[in-house]
Design a protein around this motif. Structure first.
Motif, short mmCIF file in Angstrom:
data_model
loop_
_atom_site.label_atom_id
_atom_site.label_comp_id
_atom_site.label_asym_id
_atom_site.label_seq_id
_atom_site.Cartn_x
_atom_site.Cartn_y
_atom_site.Cartn_z
N GLY A 39 89.60 13.98 -1.88
CA GLY A 39 88.27 13.51 -1.47
C GLY A 39 88.17 12.01 -1.60
N ALA A 40 87.69 11.40 -0.55
CA ALA A 40 87.60 9.94 -0.51
C ALA A 40 86.59 9.40 -1.52
CB ALA A 40 87.22 9.50 0.90
N ALA A 41 85.47 10.11 -1.72
CA ALA A 41 84.44 9.63 -2.64
C ALA A 41 84.95 9.63 -4.08
CB ALA A 41 83.18 10.48 -2.53
N GLN A 42 85.67 10.70 -4.46
CA GLN A 42 86.23 10.77 -5.82
C GLN A 42 87.28 9.69 -6.02
OE1 GLN A 42 87.67 14.64 -6.91
NE2 GLN A 42 85.78 15.66 -6.27
N LEU A 43 88.14 9.50 -5.03
CA LEU A 43 89.20 8.50 -5.12
C LEU A 43 88.61 7.09 -5.24
CD1 LEU A 43 92.23 8.01 -5.11
CD2 LEU A 43 92.14 7.86 -2.62
N GLU A 44 87.60 6.80 -4.45
CA GLU A 44 86.96 5.49 -4.50
C GLU A 44 86.32 5.24 -5.87
OE1 GLU A 44 85.67 1.77 -3.83
OE2 GLU A 44 87.12 2.89 -2.64
N LEU A 45 85.66 6.25 -6.40
CA LEU A 45 85.02 6.13 -7.70
C LEU A 45 86.05 5.89 -8.81
CD1 LEU A 45 82.28 6.27 -9.10
CD2 LEU A 45 82.54 8.72 -9.25
N MET A 46 87.15 6.60 -8.74
CA MET A 46 88.20 6.44 -9.75
C MET A 46 88.89 5.09 -9.63
SD MET A 46 89.66 10.29 -10.03
CE MET A 46 90.83 9.92 -11.32
N ARG A 47 89.05 4.60 -8.43
CA ARG A 47 89.64 3.26 -8.25
C ARG A 47 88.74 2.18 -8.82
NH1 ARG A 47 92.04 4.07 -2.24
NH2 ARG A 47 94.00 5.03 -2.88
N GLN A 48 87.43 2.35 -8.68
CA GLN A 48 86.48 1.40 -9.26
C GLN A 48 86.61 1.38 -10.79
OE1 GLN A 48 82.52 2.37 -8.03
NE2 GLN A 48 82.92 1.96 -5.86
N LEU A 49 86.82 2.55 -11.38
CA LEU A 49 86.91 2.65 -12.84
C LEU A 49 88.30 2.33 -13.38
CD1 LEU A 49 84.79 5.88 -13.29
CD2 LEU A 49 84.17 3.58 -14.04
N PRO B 105 77.48 5.58 -7.98
CA PRO B 105 76.54 6.46 -7.30
C PRO B 105 76.38 7.78 -8.06
CG PRO B 105 78.65 6.45 -6.16
CD PRO B 105 78.73 5.42 -7.23
N ALA B 106 75.14 8.26 -8.17
CA ALA B 106 74.88 9.55 -8.81
C ALA B 106 75.12 10.63 -7.77
CB ALA B 106 73.45 9.60 -9.33
N SER B 107 76.37 10.94 -7.57
CA SER B 107 76.75 11.84 -6.48
C SER B 107 77.48 13.06 -7.01
CB SER B 107 77.66 11.09 -5.51
OG SER B 107 78.86 10.74 -6.18
N GLY B 108 77.79 13.94 -6.10
CA GLY B 108 78.60 15.11 -6.44
C GLY B 108 79.98 14.71 -6.91
N ALA B 109 80.48 13.59 -6.39
CA ALA B 109 81.82 13.12 -6.80
C ALA B 109 81.83 12.77 -8.28
CB ALA B 109 82.22 11.90 -5.96
N ARG B 110 80.80 12.10 -8.75
CA ARG B 110 80.74 11.75 -10.18
C ARG B 110 80.63 13.01 -11.03
NH1 ARG B 110 76.49 7.53 -12.78
NH2 ARG B 110 74.98 9.06 -12.10
N ARG B 111 79.78 13.94 -10.63
CA ARG B 111 79.64 15.20 -11.38
C ARG B 111 80.96 15.96 -11.42
NH1 ARG B 111 74.73 14.98 -8.82
NH2 ARG B 111 75.39 16.30 -7.10
N GLU B 112 81.68 15.99 -10.31
CA GLU B 112 82.95 16.70 -10.25
C GLU B 112 84.00 16.03 -11.14
OE1 GLU B 112 85.62 19.68 -9.19
OE2 GLU B 112 83.46 19.57 -8.99
N LEU B 113 84.04 14.71 -11.15
CA LEU B 113 84.99 14.00 -12.01
C LEU B 113 84.66 14.19 -13.48
CD1 LEU B 113 85.45 10.71 -9.97
CD2 LEU B 113 87.05 12.62 -10.16
N LEU B 114 83.38 14.26 -13.81
CA LEU B 114 82.98 14.55 -15.20
C LEU B 114 83.40 15.97 -15.58
CD1 LEU B 114 79.44 12.93 -15.28
CD2 LEU B 114 81.33 12.37 -16.80
N ARG B 115 83.21 16.92 -14.68
CA ARG B 115 83.59 18.31 -14.95
C ARG B 115 85.09 18.43 -15.19
NH1 ARG B 115 85.76 22.51 -12.81
NH2 ARG B 115 86.19 21.58 -10.80
N LYS B 116 85.89 17.69 -14.43
CA LYS B 116 87.35 17.72 -14.58
C LYS B 116 87.83 16.88 -15.76
CE LYS B 116 88.35 18.32 -9.67
NZ LYS B 116 88.93 17.68 -8.47
N ALA B 117 86.92 16.15 -16.40
CA ALA B 117 87.22 15.25 -17.53
C ALA B 117 88.16 14.13 -17.10
CB ALA B 117 87.80 16.03 -18.71
N TRP B 118 88.04 13.67 -15.87
CA TRP B 118 88.82 12.54 -15.40
C TRP B 118 88.07 11.23 -15.67
CZ3 TRP B 118 90.80 14.62 -10.03
CH2 TRP B 118 91.78 15.59 -10.28
N ILE B 119 86.74 11.33 -15.80
CA ILE B 119 85.95 10.19 -16.26
C ILE B 119 85.09 10.70 -17.41
CG2 ILE B 119 85.93 9.06 -14.01
CD1 ILE B 119 82.99 9.90 -13.72
N ALA B 120 84.66 9.77 -18.26
CA ALA B 120 83.84 10.15 -19.40
C ALA B 120 82.86 9.03 -19.71
CB ALA B 120 84.72 10.42 -20.62
N PRO B 121 81.69 9.39 -20.25
CA PRO B 121 80.77 8.35 -20.67
C PRO B 121 81.33 7.60 -21.87
CG PRO B 121 79.83 10.54 -21.06
CD PRO B 121 81.16 10.73 -20.44
#
Length: 192
Positions: free
Chosen positions: A133-143, A154-170
């Motif tokens: 997914g392009a949105a997830q990839l873009e978000l991860m590249r930013q981080l 962006p408060a999007s489904g991509a951010r929620r999905e990455l949090l669920r997968k534990a690829w990003i964390a607060p």
């Protein structure tokens, strides 16, 4: 089973005993808890872990939840609250709850929005080809360069999905690399 002695915001000069079905240690003292009281629920503060209760075990109700949205109140703080309760001849629960900020007197946990997000180690390894997914990839590249403020993402489904997968964390604060001082600061004439 552990017993909890809890100070509640009620005009009764006593503490209330509740059961806690989970293992507990001294770190629970000073924590906010939610307990059933009458026909409702109340927020209280654990002040002791007694070995036994004057109330028969069969009549003790169970504490519902330990709220870990703030650090435990320190023993010194609790001692001060006990002193104030004795001095002003008020119940300890009233004194404790009057001293807490209003948001901490409620039974609902604080919904603290994380200030920053960071890429986890699992996220770094996933960045090398597992991201769909392009949105997830873009978000991860930013981080990938470091933590970013939540407002910048962006408060999007991509951010929620990455949090669920534990690829990003607060994370609490950004890793600020600009604070590495290279030189000492010289004292001014008045400071010297």
């Amino acid at each position: 089973m552990t017993l909890l002695r809890i100070a509640l915001d009620v005009p009764l000069p006593r503490l209330f005993d509740y059961q806690w079905p989970h293992p507990a240690d001294e770190s629970l003292i000073g924590r906010r808890v939610v307990v059933p009281f009458g026909s409702g629920r109340k927020a209280g503060v654990v002040v002791e872990l007694p070995a036994h209760s004057d109330v028969p075990t069969a009549k003790l109700r169970a504490a519902e939840e330990v709220l870990d949205d703030m650090p435990a109140l320190s023993p010194d703080w609790l001692d001060l609250a006990r002193f104030c309760a004795d001095y002003y001849q008020r119940p300890l629960g009233e004194v404790i709850h009057a001293a807490l900020p209003p948001r901490f007197r409620r039974t609902a946990p604080l919904n603290i929005t994380p200030a920053y997000y960071a890429l986890t180690d699992a996220g770094r390894s996933a960045l090398e080809g597992k991201v769909r997914g392009a949105a997830q990839l873009e978000l991860m590249r930013q981080l990938a360069d470091g933590p970013l403020p939540a407002a910048a993402l962006p408060a999007s489904g991509a951010r929620r999905e990455l949090l669920r997968k534990a690829w990003i964390a607060p994370c609490a604060t950004p890793l600020d690399r600009s604070l590495n001082f290279v030189k000492e600061h010289a004292l001014g004439e008045a400071q010297s």
